[in-house]
Design a protein around this motif. Structure first.
Motif: not given
Length: 192
Positions: A15-22
């Protein structure tokens, strides 16, 4: 179209990757963010990696509900180890009408001067840098560089290494993984 390239082994994506990308897709001039799944990083040992296609599948599962986020296997067919400058050159030839920018954490910016042809990368590509809590100094040449754009994104200190260890130790990591990714890892018995 302006594409942000978020490179990583994504072993697993969380979810860290997704949060940054989004955050970047919603709060910058990037039209899309591509998660470039790296088969072999020059800085990582291959033995700890899941199969390339399993990691790509996890990125696909994590991004399928997000219009502006995409998985990319562009490096799978390139010479290994993968160097960012070579991938950028290939992408420029394949998509001449696209503009490509890099996405990296502040921790990676600290070692940018060690990257192959980093001057050429900076000359031709913007770099979007998200904050990390890590210590150490950023090379002064990068502090006020016109191509380096610091993003006020949420600080996410999750790591795939931590997640793999927690799974191996039998801990519940479900809240820090996208639901479909957690199900895939659980079904496939990965990292145990």
């Amino acid at each position: 179209m302006k594409i942000g390239l978020y490179f990583g082994t994504f072993n697993p994506i969380h979810v860290g990757h997704l949060t940054i990308a989004n955050h970047l897709a919603e709060h910058s001039d990037l039209d899309q963010v591509w998660f470039v799944v790296t088969p072999l990083s020059p800085f990582k040992k291959k033995s700890s990696l899941l199969d390339n296609y399993h990691r790509l599948e996890m990125v696909h599962l994590a991004t399928k509900d997000y219009d502006k986020l995409r998985p990319s296997d562009i490096e799978f067919g390139l010479k290994q180890p993968n160097y960012t400058i070579d991938t950028l050159t290939y992408l420029f030839e394949k998509y001449p009408n696209y503009e490509f920018a890099l996405i990296m954490g502040e921790d990676n910016l600290k070692s940018l001067h060690k990257w192959k042809n980093y001057e050429l990368i900076l000359e031709n590509h913007s770099i979007y840098v998200y904050p990390r809590l890590s210590e150490g100094k950023i090379d002064t040449q990068f502090n006020a560089h016109s191509k380096i754009i610091k993003i006020d994104a949420p600080i996410m200190e999750l790591s795939s290494t931590f997640i793999r260890k927690e799974i191996k130790d039998g801990k519940n990591v479900r809240p820090i993984l996208p639901e479909h990714v957690w199900q895939f890892i659980d079904e496939m018995n990965f990292y145990r």
